[in-house]
Structures are given as C-alpha cells and as structure tokens.
Write an enzyme that holds these catalytic residues in place. Structure first.
Site, PDB file in Angstrom:
ATOM      1  N   PHE A   1      50.750  11.751  43.648  1.00 25.51           N
ATOM      2  CA  PHE A   1      51.359  13.107  43.583  1.00 25.51           C
ATOM      3  C   PHE A   1      52.285  13.692  44.807  1.00 25.51           C
ATOM      4  O   PHE A   1      52.294  14.556  45.356  1.00 25.51           O
ATOM      5  CB  PHE A   1      50.367  14.370  43.641  1.00 25.51           C
ATOM      6  CG  PHE A   1      49.269  13.851  42.726  1.00 25.51           C
ATOM      7  CD1 PHE A   1      49.147  14.173  41.302  1.00 25.51           C
ATOM      8  CD2 PHE A   1      47.953  13.394  43.024  1.00 25.51           C
ATOM      9  CE1 PHE A   1      47.907  14.102  40.365  1.00 25.51           C
ATOM     10  CE2 PHE A   1      46.910  13.270  42.279  1.00 25.51           C
ATOM     11  CZ  PHE A   1      46.888  13.573  41.150  1.00 25.51           C
TER      12      PHE A   1
ATOM     13  N   ASP B   1      54.488   9.491  41.056  1.00 25.16           N
ATOM     14  CA  ASP B   1      54.315  11.019  40.652  1.00 25.16           C
ATOM     15  C   ASP B   1      54.951  10.723  39.252  1.00 25.16           C
ATOM     16  O   ASP B   1      55.104   9.644  38.673  1.00 25.16           O
ATOM     17  CB  ASP B   1      55.667  11.710  41.417  1.00 25.16           C
ATOM     18  CG  ASP B   1      55.297  13.000  41.240  1.00 25.16           C
ATOM     19  OD1 ASP B   1      54.698  14.014  42.175  1.00 25.16           O
ATOM     20  OD2 ASP B   1      55.791  13.883  40.444  1.00 25.16           O
TER      21      ASP B   1
ATOM     22  N   ALA C   1      49.008  10.268  37.596  1.00 28.41           N
ATOM     23  CA  ALA C   1      48.164   9.569  38.851  1.00 28.41           C
ATOM     24  C   ALA C   1      47.015   8.815  38.768  1.00 28.41           C
ATOM     25  O   ALA C   1      46.836   8.014  39.289  1.00 28.41           O
ATOM     26  CB  ALA C   1      48.129  10.909  39.695  1.00 28.41           C
TER      27      ALA C   1
ATOM     28  N   CYS D   1      45.702  22.750  46.956  1.00 27.82           N
ATOM     29  CA  CYS D   1      46.232  23.940  47.116  1.00 27.82           C
ATOM     30  C   CYS D   1      45.840  24.997  45.922  1.00 27.82           C
ATOM     31  O   CYS D   1      46.641  26.166  45.546  1.00 27.82           O
ATOM     32  CB  CYS D   1      47.889  23.933  46.660  1.00 27.82           C
ATOM     33  SG  CYS D   1      48.272  23.027  44.914  1.00 27.82           S
TER      34      CYS D   1
END
Length: 398
Positions: free
Chosen positions: A232, A254, A283, A343
């Site tokens: 990623f 990616d 991925a 995230c």
C-alpha cells in the site's frame, strides 16, 4: 457584535454541556433542539450555542443536515468570525510549523486541532492545497483563501473537493484553482533524505501524506542493508525513506499505476532508481503471491487505507487489519521487522494492536513490539477529540 446578532441553537436538557465546556468541539444532531426555526438556518451559518438554561457556550458552525450539526469555532460569543479571525488562526498555525520545519512543506491546518474545524491545508512551498470539508468553510472559502495568502505568502491555492467528509456535510466534489496557476508537473518534496513526487491536481487527498513522516524516519533506521517490502505504498512512502536509510533494495506494491509511476519518479530523483522496483496489484493478492514464490524480506511495512472509517465498520476493519498482519508476517525473515499502520480513527491503538498481534500469531510467528508511532507534530492532536489522533504505526521484531 452581541450574541443576539447570531441565530440561537439550544442543547437538549440531557445533552452533555459539561463536555462542551471542557473543550469537546462537536455537537451531534441528536443533542440539539432541531425545531422548524433551527432547521431553517442555512447550512454553514454561524450560530450561538446555548445550554438548556439559555447560557451561551460559544459560536458554532451549524449544519442541521449533518450528523455533526455543530462545530465549536469560538468560546467568545461577542467575537466576529471574519477575515481577521481567520488570519489569526493561520498565523498561529504557521508559527508552530515554522518552528518545527526548515522548509515550507507540511500540514499547515489540521482541522479542529488548529481551531478551524473540518478544514485541512497542506503546504507545498509556494502552493497550498485546501480541503474545506465542513459547510461553514465552504461558505467562507473566499475569505479563508484570502487570509491564507495574506499570512503565508503562498502564490497558488488549490481547492480539493474530493473525499467522504464533504459528502457527509452535503457538499459537492468541486475542485479548482482558487489563486494562481496549477502546477504543470508533480511537485518534488524532500523528506527523510528522499524526494517524493506530489501530484497536487490528480493525486489522493492533497497529493502527499505528510502524517507518516516520523514513522518513515523510524523505519529508515531499521533498513541499512535490508531487503524492504512496502505494501500500500502510494507514491513510495516507506520504500523511498528505507532506500535513503541504506536499504539494499525496496519493492513498492500498490493498486494504483499512477501512484507507482510517481514512486518511480521519486526513486529516480533521489538517486535510488537502481535499487527500487514496483509491483501493481491488489495488496492481499500480492502478499499471497509473494509467499507462494518463497519471497523473504528483512523489513515489511503495510500502510493500508482506512479499513474502519466509522464505528459501524470497526469489526470488519479489524478483521482486515488482522488479515494484513497474517499475510505479511510469513514474508519477514527471522529477526526481521514488520511495520503495520492504521489511519482509521474508529480503531483505537489498543484494538488495532490486538488485531495485529492476532494476525502475527495466526501466521505462526511471535513478535516483540519495539515502537508505536503516531502522526507528526504538524498533525497536532486535540486532546478532547480522539478522532484527531487517527494514525497509528506499530513496529514488531519477529
């Protein structure tokens, strides 16, 4: 200007006024008296928030059409939210960044933590990219851009209107040049000894993820002479930092061909082109394929998108993080290092760490947790708002 100059919005009796007084910046729609009068207030208007006893709590950006119906702007209800007020916010934010960084490449405004809720500004030298992700910032966008130019001296301001946050506010995906001229090529950004290429017009978000800068730096310190896998990778995040740290080789994986092309351009500009390779693909599929090929790396880092962008998506997201760890761990050489990132603000660090540890265990490996990293200081955390501390990076020695 007196409080009566603003429309008044009132909390319900059972709403948590104490939390708001102590700094929590959001007021949800189910905490407010949303009668016909309140619903007539135009989205993005400034309103005076009162508790149920009619005591003023502050000025809020109001949007009855959003789950977050109120965003605290100013505790002083006699204040005027104008160009001078905006300029003061930008000046305060700029003073912090200029102390932290020698060159003007950083996140300048990190939403609530910098006093401009729902607003993100990333700076790339003389170019700033603004994301007005809340209705009030769209209403005051021209004044905001003028203040930004006045305080920072940037010559170009780009508006990026993409992203989930704007749709939740009922906003469109309008992106355009606000001031100056759009860059005709990707902008080179030097971080951790590597050069990254930021596509400010067509890339993800604002073009580059500054938040991982300190975690890239930590990873680079593990990579002298190492074979590195960056999954990623976007425009080469961890891979380019690893090569700057002396890695023998780095492979970036990616799903985006344009992102990998920017990564290759960055590697070439950094002088690492001969040690850098890319592999386009899903991925999970690539991780499985590398295992079947018997591939082995000294450092493997996975920095996926937000698998748990909201609380309803949390359990599914944690399973995805566990799966990443399970597929990545077998590729790490004995005594090597595995970096796993999230995230997702809905997954706190304890839940994310639990998912990673389960995945490593299911892969038949054992790990020592050697480092927990967060976003850099240009992404300050508002202590009252857990969502502002969304980024977590865990590094294990397997």
């Amino acid at each position: 200007m007196t409080p009566s100059s603003f429309p008044i919005v009132r909390l319900k009796p059972k709403a948590n006024a104490r939390a708001i007084r102590h700094g929590f910046p959001w007021i949800y729609d189910n905490e407010l008296v949303l009668d016909r009068r309140a619903k007539k207030i135009a989205p993005g208007s400034i309103a005076c928030l009162e508790d149920n006893e009619r005591s003023p709590l502050g000025l809020i950006a109001f949007n009855a059409e959003s789950r977050i119906a109120g965003r605290m702007l100013e505790r002083d209800v006699t204040c005027e939210i104008d160009g001078a007020w905006l300029a003061e916010k930008f000046a305060r934010a700029l003073a912090l960044r200029e102390r932290l960084y020698e060159t003007p490449f950083y996140r300048l405004i990190h939403a609530e933590a910098d006093g401009l809720p729902g607003v993100v500004v990333d700076r790339f030298g003389d170019v700033a990219v603004i994301q007005p992700n809340a209705a009030w910032s769209e209403v005051l966008l021209d004044e905001m851009v003028a203040a930004l130019v006045e305080v920072t001296g940037v010559t170009t301001v780009l508006k990026n209107g993409s992203g989930r946050a704007r749709s939740l506010e009922g906003l469109d995906e309008d992106s355009r040049v606000m001031v100056g001229r759009a860059p005709e090529a990707p902008v080179p950004v030097v971080m951790n000894g590597a050069t990254y290429m930021a596509d400010l017009m067509g890339g993800q978000k604002t073009g580059l993820f500054y938040d991982q800068r300190p975690n890239h730096g930590f990873a680079a310190g593990l990579c002298a002479g190492a074979r590195v896998l960056d999954v990623f990778s976007h425009v080469g995040g961890f891979a380019l930092a690893a090569l700057a740290g002396g890695a023998a080789s780095a492979l970036s994986v990616d799903g985006s061909a344009p992102a990998l092309e920017l990564a290759e351009a960055g590697a070439k500009a950094s002088g690492f082109g001969d040690r850098f390779e890319t592999r386009k693909g899903d991925a999970f599929d690539v991780l499985s394929a590398l295992a079947e090929e018997g591939a082995e790396f000294d450092v493997v880092i996975c920095d996926p998108p937000a698998f748990a962008p909201s609380k309803p998506a949390l359990e599914k997201g944690l399973r995805a993080y566990e799966r990443v760890a399970r597929l990545a761990a077998p590729l790490v050489a004995e005594g090597g290092y595995l970096g796993l990132c999230s995230c997702s603000h809905a997954a706190d660090v304890a839940k994310f760490r639990g998912a990673c540890v389960r995945g490593i265990g299911r892969a038949g490996r054992q790990g020592q947790l050697i480092h927990t990293g967060y976003a850099g200081p240009d992404h300050p955390l508002m202590p009252q708002l857990a969502e502002s501390g969304y980024l977590k990076s865990l590094f294990f020695r397997l």
